[in-house]
Design a protein around this motif. Structure first.
Motif, PDB file in Angstrom:
ATOM      1  N   LEU A  32       0.932  -1.169  -0.028  1.00  0.00           N
ATOM      2  CA  LEU A  32      -0.095   0.007   0.035  1.00  0.00           C
ATOM      3  C   LEU A  32       0.816   1.404   0.041  1.00  0.00           C
ATOM      4  O   LEU A  32       0.303   2.022  -0.699  1.00  0.00           O
ATOM      5  CB  LEU A  32      -0.932   0.090   1.121  1.00  0.00           C
ATOM      6  N   LYS A  33       1.876   1.285   0.592  1.00  0.00           N
ATOM      7  CA  LYS A  33       2.899   2.485   0.697  1.00  0.00           C
ATOM      8  C   LYS A  33       3.484   2.490  -0.738  1.00  0.00           C
ATOM      9  O   LYS A  33       3.587   3.732  -1.014  1.00  0.00           O
ATOM     10  CB  LYS A  33       4.083   2.129   1.649  1.00  0.00           C
ATOM     11  N   VAL A  62      -7.803  12.196  -0.175  1.00  0.00           N
ATOM     12  CA  VAL A  62      -7.886  11.237   0.913  1.00  0.00           C
ATOM     13  C   VAL A  62      -8.535   9.956   0.584  1.00  0.00           C
ATOM     14  O   VAL A  62      -9.330   9.890  -0.248  1.00  0.00           O
ATOM     15  CB  VAL A  62      -8.941  11.846   1.969  1.00  0.00           C
ATOM     16  N   VAL A  63      -7.646   8.836   0.939  1.00  0.00           N
ATOM     17  CA  VAL A  63      -8.027   7.653   0.597  1.00  0.00           C
ATOM     18  C   VAL A  63      -9.404   7.336   1.137  1.00  0.00           C
ATOM     19  O   VAL A  63      -9.682   7.408   2.707  1.00  0.00           O
ATOM     20  CB  VAL A  63      -6.816   6.437   1.074  1.00  0.00           C
ATOM     21  N   LYS A  93     -14.496  12.072  -6.699  1.00  0.00           N
ATOM     22  CA  LYS A  93     -13.711  10.548  -6.194  1.00  0.00           C
ATOM     23  C   LYS A  93     -13.173  10.150  -7.555  1.00  0.00           C
ATOM     24  O   LYS A  93     -13.748  10.428  -8.671  1.00  0.00           O
ATOM     25  CB  LYS A  93     -14.981   9.594  -5.905  1.00  0.00           C
ATOM     26  N   ILE A  94     -11.836   9.635  -7.446  1.00  0.00           N
ATOM     27  CA  ILE A  94     -11.141   8.962  -8.463  1.00  0.00           C
ATOM     28  C   ILE A  94     -10.551   7.670  -8.095  1.00  0.00           C
ATOM     29  O   ILE A  94     -10.363   7.472  -6.750  1.00  0.00           O
ATOM     30  CB  ILE A  94      -9.650   9.850  -8.734  1.00  0.00           C
ATOM     31  N   VAL A  95     -10.988   6.650  -8.662  1.00  0.00           N
ATOM     32  CA  VAL A  95     -10.722   5.291  -8.575  1.00  0.00           C
ATOM     33  C   VAL A  95      -9.404   4.974  -9.024  1.00  0.00           C
ATOM     34  O   VAL A  95      -9.493   5.010 -10.617  1.00  0.00           O
ATOM     35  CB  VAL A  95     -11.845   4.387  -8.627  1.00  0.00           C
ATOM     36  N   PHE A  96      -8.373   4.324  -8.447  1.00  0.00           N
ATOM     37  CA  PHE A  96      -6.942   3.916  -9.322  1.00  0.00           C
ATOM     38  C   PHE A  96      -7.100   2.660  -9.036  1.00  0.00           C
ATOM     39  O   PHE A  96      -7.273   1.860  -8.330  1.00  0.00           O
ATOM     40  CB  PHE A  96      -5.863   4.527  -8.529  1.00  0.00           C
ATOM     41  N   VAL A 112      -8.030   1.567  -5.342  1.00  0.00           N
ATOM     42  CA  VAL A 112      -8.004   2.837  -4.166  1.00  0.00           C
ATOM     43  C   VAL A 112      -8.777   3.950  -4.644  1.00  0.00           C
ATOM     44  O   VAL A 112      -8.446   4.472  -5.545  1.00  0.00           O
ATOM     45  CB  VAL A 112      -6.578   3.072  -4.078  1.00  0.00           C
ATOM     46  N   SER A 113      -9.864   4.238  -3.921  1.00  0.00           N
ATOM     47  CA  SER A 113     -10.583   5.071  -4.135  1.00  0.00           C
ATOM     48  C   SER A 113     -10.133   6.286  -3.256  1.00  0.00           C
ATOM     49  O   SER A 113      -9.909   6.196  -2.198  1.00  0.00           O
ATOM     50  CB  SER A 113     -12.079   4.717  -3.619  1.00  0.00           C
TER      51      SER A 113
END
Length: 147
Positions: A32-33, A62-63, A93-96, A112-113
């Motif tokens: 995650l890092k 912000v996650v 919102k952006i989802v990666f 990751v949203s």
């Protein structure tokens, strides 16, 4: 998880001793890092530094949600690549979609949203048009866009 084609951004990571656990493999949280660093560097490559966004525009990302799938273990000295894609984009919102690769092997996949937040009000706000335009140009062609 969805397998993507051309990533929007690639970020190289070397596995150091500090990244491993007692078994000698990459500690699960470190993936995650690695993904966080990759998103930050991709945003920087688009011309948007997070510190400046907060100071000059009062915006932070912000996650909100993470989905993670651990497929294979990375180990000390591995040269990894984090591939980042824009999977979805909404008003705030952006989802990666992110994949950690060791050569052609997929080790880790995540979605990751993140939400664009007005730092002063601590409330979601629209992704600014200039950031939206840059990110939309990198939207994964196999995903939905919620504009």
């Amino acid at each position: 998880m969805h397998r993507h084609h051309a990533p929007s951004h690639r970020f190289a990571v070397r596995v150091y001793y500090e990244d491993t656990d007692a078994a000698g493999v990459v500690y699960y949280a470190n993936y995650l890092k690695f993904c966080e660093r990759a998103r930050t560097e991709w945003l920087r490559a688009l011309g948007f530094e997070q510190q400046m966004l907060r100071e000059e525009r009062g915006l932070v990302f912000v996650v909100r949600n993470v989905e993670a799938e651990y497929l294979k273990s990375g180990v000390l000295d591995d040269a990894l690549t984090v591939e980042t894609y824009v999977a979805e984009m909404g008003r705030s919102k952006i989802v990666f979609a992110q994949t950690v690769m060791r050569g052609s092997e997929r080790l880790f996949e995540s979605r990751v949203s993140v939400v664009c937040v007005d730092w002063n009000k601590r409330k979601p706000t629209s992704v600014p048009p200039d950031i939206r335009t840059q990110m939309a140009s990198n939207l994964d062609s196999h995903s939905e866009s919620h504009r």
